[in-house]
Design an enzyme around this catalytic site. Sequence first.
Site, PDB file in Angstrom:
ATOM      1  N   CYS A   1      -2.646   3.639   9.909  1.00 23.69           N
ATOM      2  CA  CYS A   1      -3.101   4.939  10.390  1.00 23.69           C
ATOM      3  C   CYS A   1      -3.209   5.955   9.266  1.00 23.69           C
ATOM      4  O   CYS A   1      -2.443   5.914   8.305  1.00 23.69           O
ATOM      5  CB  CYS A   1      -2.128   5.460  11.426  1.00 23.69           C
ATOM      6  SG  CYS A   1      -1.810   4.326  12.753  1.00 23.69           S
TER       7      CYS A   1
ATOM      8  N   ARG B   1      -7.618   1.769   4.590  1.00 24.05           N
ATOM      9  CA  ARG B   1      -6.277   1.386   5.004  1.00 24.05           C
ATOM     10  C   ARG B   1      -6.304   0.506   6.250  1.00 24.05           C
ATOM     11  O   ARG B   1      -5.291  -0.091   6.597  1.00 24.05           O
ATOM     12  CB  ARG B   1      -5.449   2.635   5.288  1.00 24.05           C
ATOM     13  CG  ARG B   1      -5.236   3.486   4.056  1.00 24.05           C
ATOM     14  CD  ARG B   1      -4.653   4.813   4.418  1.00 24.05           C
ATOM     15  NE  ARG B   1      -3.284   4.681   4.879  1.00 24.05           N
ATOM     16  CZ  ARG B   1      -2.221   5.128   4.214  1.00 24.05           C
ATOM     17  NH1 ARG B   1      -2.386   5.712   3.067  1.00 24.05           N
ATOM     18  NH2 ARG B   1      -1.011   4.989   4.680  1.00 24.05           N
TER      19      ARG B   1
ATOM     20  N   TRP C   1      -4.459   2.546  13.752  1.00 22.51           N
ATOM     21  CA  TRP C   1      -4.303   1.088  13.769  1.00 22.51           C
ATOM     22  C   TRP C   1      -3.330   0.804  14.900  1.00 22.51           C
ATOM     23  O   TRP C   1      -2.158   1.207  14.844  1.00 22.51           O
ATOM     24  CB  TRP C   1      -3.749   0.617  12.426  1.00 22.51           C
ATOM     25  CG  TRP C   1      -3.772  -0.865  12.222  1.00 22.51           C
ATOM     26  CD1 TRP C   1      -4.847  -1.633  11.871  1.00 22.51           C
ATOM     27  CD2 TRP C   1      -2.668  -1.762  12.322  1.00 22.51           C
ATOM     28  NE1 TRP C   1      -4.474  -2.947  11.750  1.00 22.51           N
ATOM     29  CE2 TRP C   1      -3.140  -3.055  12.031  1.00 22.51           C
ATOM     30  CE3 TRP C   1      -1.334  -1.604  12.628  1.00 22.51           C
ATOM     31  CZ2 TRP C   1      -2.325  -4.179  12.033  1.00 22.51           C
ATOM     32  CZ3 TRP C   1      -0.508  -2.719  12.644  1.00 22.51           C
ATOM     33  CH2 TRP C   1      -1.001  -4.003  12.345  1.00 22.51           C
TER      34      TRP C   1
ATOM     35  N   ASN D   1       1.222   9.085  12.771  1.00 24.34           N
ATOM     36  CA  ASN D   1       1.395   7.763  12.151  1.00 24.34           C
ATOM     37  C   ASN D   1       2.839   7.340  12.371  1.00 24.34           C
ATOM     38  O   ASN D   1       3.739   8.165  12.245  1.00 24.34           O
ATOM     39  CB  ASN D   1       1.180   7.822  10.634  1.00 24.34           C
ATOM     40  CG  ASN D   1      -0.257   8.081  10.268  1.00 24.34           C
ATOM     41  OD1 ASN D   1      -1.122   8.133  11.124  1.00 24.34           O
ATOM     42  ND2 ASN D   1      -0.502   8.238   8.971  1.00 24.34           N
ATOM     43  N   GLY D   2       3.053   6.048  12.617  1.00 21.05           N
ATOM     44  CA  GLY D   2       4.436   5.568  12.756  1.00 21.05           C
ATOM     45  C   GLY D   2       4.709   5.063  14.158  1.00 21.05           C
ATOM     46  O   GLY D   2       3.785   4.879  14.966  1.00 21.05           O
TER      47      GLY D   2
ATOM     48  N   GLU E   1      -1.349 -17.652  -3.570  1.00 23.43           N
ATOM     49  CA  GLU E   1      -2.173 -16.443  -3.504  1.00 23.43           C
ATOM     50  C   GLU E   1      -3.632 -16.802  -3.179  1.00 23.43           C
ATOM     51  O   GLU E   1      -4.297 -16.110  -2.402  1.00 23.43           O
ATOM     52  CB  GLU E   1      -2.063 -15.670  -4.835  1.00 23.43           C
ATOM     53  CG  GLU E   1      -3.002 -14.498  -5.017  1.00 23.43           C
ATOM     54  CD  GLU E   1      -2.849 -13.367  -3.996  1.00 23.43           C
ATOM     55  OE1 GLU E   1      -1.966 -13.447  -3.139  1.00 23.43           O
ATOM     56  OE2 GLU E   1      -3.658 -12.426  -4.062  1.00 23.43           O
TER      57      GLU E   1
ATOM     58  N   LYS F   1      -5.652 -15.415   0.068  1.00 24.94           N
ATOM     59  CA  LYS F   1      -6.943 -14.706  -0.039  1.00 24.94           C
ATOM     60  C   LYS F   1      -7.960 -15.358   0.888  1.00 24.94           C
ATOM     61  O   LYS F   1      -8.683 -14.682   1.601  1.00 24.94           O
ATOM     62  CB  LYS F   1      -7.483 -14.740  -1.478  1.00 24.94           C
ATOM     63  CG  LYS F   1      -6.787 -13.875  -2.488  1.00 24.94           C
ATOM     64  CD  LYS F   1      -7.071 -12.397  -2.384  1.00 24.94           C
ATOM     65  CE  LYS F   1      -6.059 -11.705  -1.538  1.00 24.94           C
ATOM     66  NZ  LYS F   1      -4.854 -11.222  -2.108  1.00 24.94           N
TER      67      LYS F   1
ATOM     68  N   GLU G   1      -7.149 -14.718   4.703  1.00 21.55           N
ATOM     69  CA  GLU G   1      -7.225 -13.363   5.250  1.00 21.55           C
ATOM     70  C   GLU G   1      -8.654 -12.815   5.321  1.00 21.55           C
ATOM     71  O   GLU G   1      -8.933 -11.997   6.188  1.00 21.55           O
ATOM     72  CB  GLU G   1      -6.290 -12.390   4.528  1.00 21.55           C
ATOM     73  CG  GLU G   1      -6.650 -12.057   3.117  1.00 21.55           C
ATOM     74  CD  GLU G   1      -5.631 -11.119   2.454  1.00 21.55           C
ATOM     75  OE1 GLU G   1      -5.030 -10.295   3.137  1.00 21.55           O
ATOM     76  OE2 GLU G   1      -5.461 -11.230   1.230  1.00 21.55           O
TER      77      GLU G   1
ATOM     78  N   HIS H   1       5.228 -35.805   0.166  1.00 25.76           N
ATOM     79  CA  HIS H   1       6.316 -35.578   1.123  1.00 25.76           C
ATOM     80  C   HIS H   1       5.792 -35.037   2.450  1.00 25.76           C
ATOM     81  O   HIS H   1       6.578 -34.542   3.254  1.00 25.76           O
ATOM     82  CB  HIS H   1       7.364 -34.630   0.513  1.00 25.76           C
ATOM     83  CG  HIS H   1       7.966 -35.175  -0.746  1.00 25.76           C
ATOM     84  ND1 HIS H   1       8.803 -36.269  -0.749  1.00 25.76           N
ATOM     85  CD2 HIS H   1       7.822 -34.814  -2.036  1.00 25.76           C
ATOM     86  CE1 HIS H   1       9.158 -36.546  -1.993  1.00 25.76           C
ATOM     87  NE2 HIS H   1       8.563 -35.682  -2.800  1.00 25.76           N
TER      88      HIS H   1
ATOM     89  N   LYS I   1      -4.557  -2.034   5.280  1.00 25.95           N
ATOM     90  CA  LYS I   1      -4.307  -2.032   3.842  1.00 25.95           C
ATOM     91  C   LYS I   1      -2.850  -1.720   3.530  1.00 25.95           C
ATOM     92  O   LYS I   1      -2.210  -2.396   2.758  1.00 25.95           O
ATOM     93  CB  LYS I   1      -5.233  -0.995   3.176  1.00 25.95           C
ATOM     94  CG  LYS I   1      -5.056  -0.881   1.663  1.00 25.95           C
ATOM     95  CD  LYS I   1      -5.468  -2.158   0.984  1.00 25.95           C
ATOM     96  CE  LYS I   1      -5.159  -2.177  -0.492  1.00 25.95           C
ATOM     97  NZ  LYS I   1      -5.176  -3.545  -1.035  1.00 25.95           N
TER      98      LYS I   1
END
Length: 605
Positions: free
Chosen positions: A2, A27, A74, A99-100, A478, A482, A485, A501, A600
């Site tokens: 948010c 974000r 969000w 926000n929150g 990583e 990438k 997502e 294994h 974000k």
Amino acid sequence: MCGIVGAIAQRNIVPVLIEGLRRLEYRGYDSCGVAVLAGGEPHRARSVARVADLDAQVREIRLEGVTGIAHTRWATHGAPVTDNAHPIFSRDALAIVHNGIIENYEPLREMLRGSGYTFVSQTDTEVIVHLIHSVYRGDLFAAVREAVTQLHGAYAIAVLHKDQPDTVVGARQGSPLVAGLGEGENFLASDALALAGSTEHFIFLEEGDVCELTLGGVRIVDRSGAFVTREIRHVAVYGGAVELGPYRHFMQKEIFEQPRAITDTISQIDRFDASLFGADAGRVFADIESLLVLACGTSYYSALTAKYWLESVAKIPTQVEIASEYRYRESVPDSKALVVVISQSGETADTLAALKHAQSLGHVHTLAVCNVATSAIVRQTALSFLTHAGTEIGVASTKAFTTQLVGLFTLAVTLGKLRGRMSAAQEADYIRQLRHLPAALNSVLVLEPQIIAWAEEFSRKEHALFLGRGLHYPIALEGALKLKEISYIHAEAYPAGELKHGPLALVTEAMPVVTVAPNDTLLEKLKSNIQEVRARGGQLYVFADADAHIVNDEGLHVIRMPEHYGALSPILHVVPLQLLAYHTACARGTDVDKPRNLAKSVTVE
Ligand code: F6R
């Protein structure tokens, strides 16, 4: 996540609010809205589409005013539908953006229902606005101060009231909020970036602060109820970060910005000295015997990479942990440990909470590796290393990761030097390697056309395996993150030695196996792992160092990296994996910069 923008001015403030939201889009959000006071009433527009749609709406209805608040949401409590989009009103008198997360919203809602308030949204935010309304006696600043004492949880809010058209009130606890000071106009925002172009003078509100903005200035009351003066900081917010330039997406732009970001980050390093991490770092580094590194997501993978450097170069025991796990687990504090937190945004709720948890257990030595100088995490740690990646807009982190690696490598070498593990010649060689990095990265970036050809094939797959060994295992992790997502292809990473294994059972010709193959001490072992996959009909896509002697063959596709780059090799090897994910996502037509369900800056738990 948010975002908040608020303003009071002597001009129509709606374009500033909309521009602020546009700057916060990166974000991540799923609805947005704006409210202004006009003709003695609050008026609003809200959208479950993009800020561009909101902009079109406000133009169409000619929404104008000199006092206003705006929000990108969000969804947490309540679906992303118009009724839940902010600003949220109370009895057409008060408007709020938040926000929150308010943890005690259920008892508060019952209490407010008992007092006659009707709830029209599923949000926790609606309890705040009704609560403020219920204690309002003609002074909005006082009402907000009284109301927030009843809130449990995290919040940053901006509020306006129809009877006080010359006032915007803000408050924060657990979520960031800054006041921006202009010439005869003042602003509020969750991120200074939102106000680029409007002001360069900011007050970073502290936990528990409540502030009142008028045309004449900003008044602040701290959590004890006392009026306080906070430092006004000059921050030249780089508005250009939100311009795309010749690139198709911010992620692509940020991948290609890495040589510049690394140049800026290493410009502060002319030798490996404790002072790079803060004035007190020499004393702290002399006192520590181990490291505890805490982070989330991509930043966690930079922590995992750093563990190899810290243990091999500095010979210092290093424990790495996912912040959201550490904060809730019983652990044994060690007063001789340096707690290192890594974060691009510096606002990630889990990382910040893990840091505070470590401090509450008695950890006294703390260091942040972070991209935002004014962030909560940097303010909460005694020492810091700032990466100079510049604002990262794409949700998928790229240049923040490689600049974090530069900072962490610098930490490892500095600690190694202080602990007597390094000759002057070795130190000089590490400096030379760091300085060569931007040029080396440029020669990796020219591989893009070859990677696009692979991405076409990947875009038709639904699964992928990533393999790496040693220092490059976190790079495989990583690369898999990438890909999943932004392209939504299921991807997993394994240390190549683990294949037999379990995961080898997954290998068929439909399963691409991406392999990171630097010419290091594990290369021969890795070649054996490659053969294990080939023998089972797997299709290998290998990024091999030029001198690794791995060549194209049946089931074996190779892109040759320009050179082998010693200890800093992970910083080069991650770049083709970023490009592979990026171009695969483009070929699948996903929203690369704003992948579904992701934000974000993850400022809620
Ligand atoms: C992945 C990504 C996230 C972040 C994570 C931590 O591309 O960007 O996994 O790395 O949310 O964020 P920061 O580094 O801001 O603490």
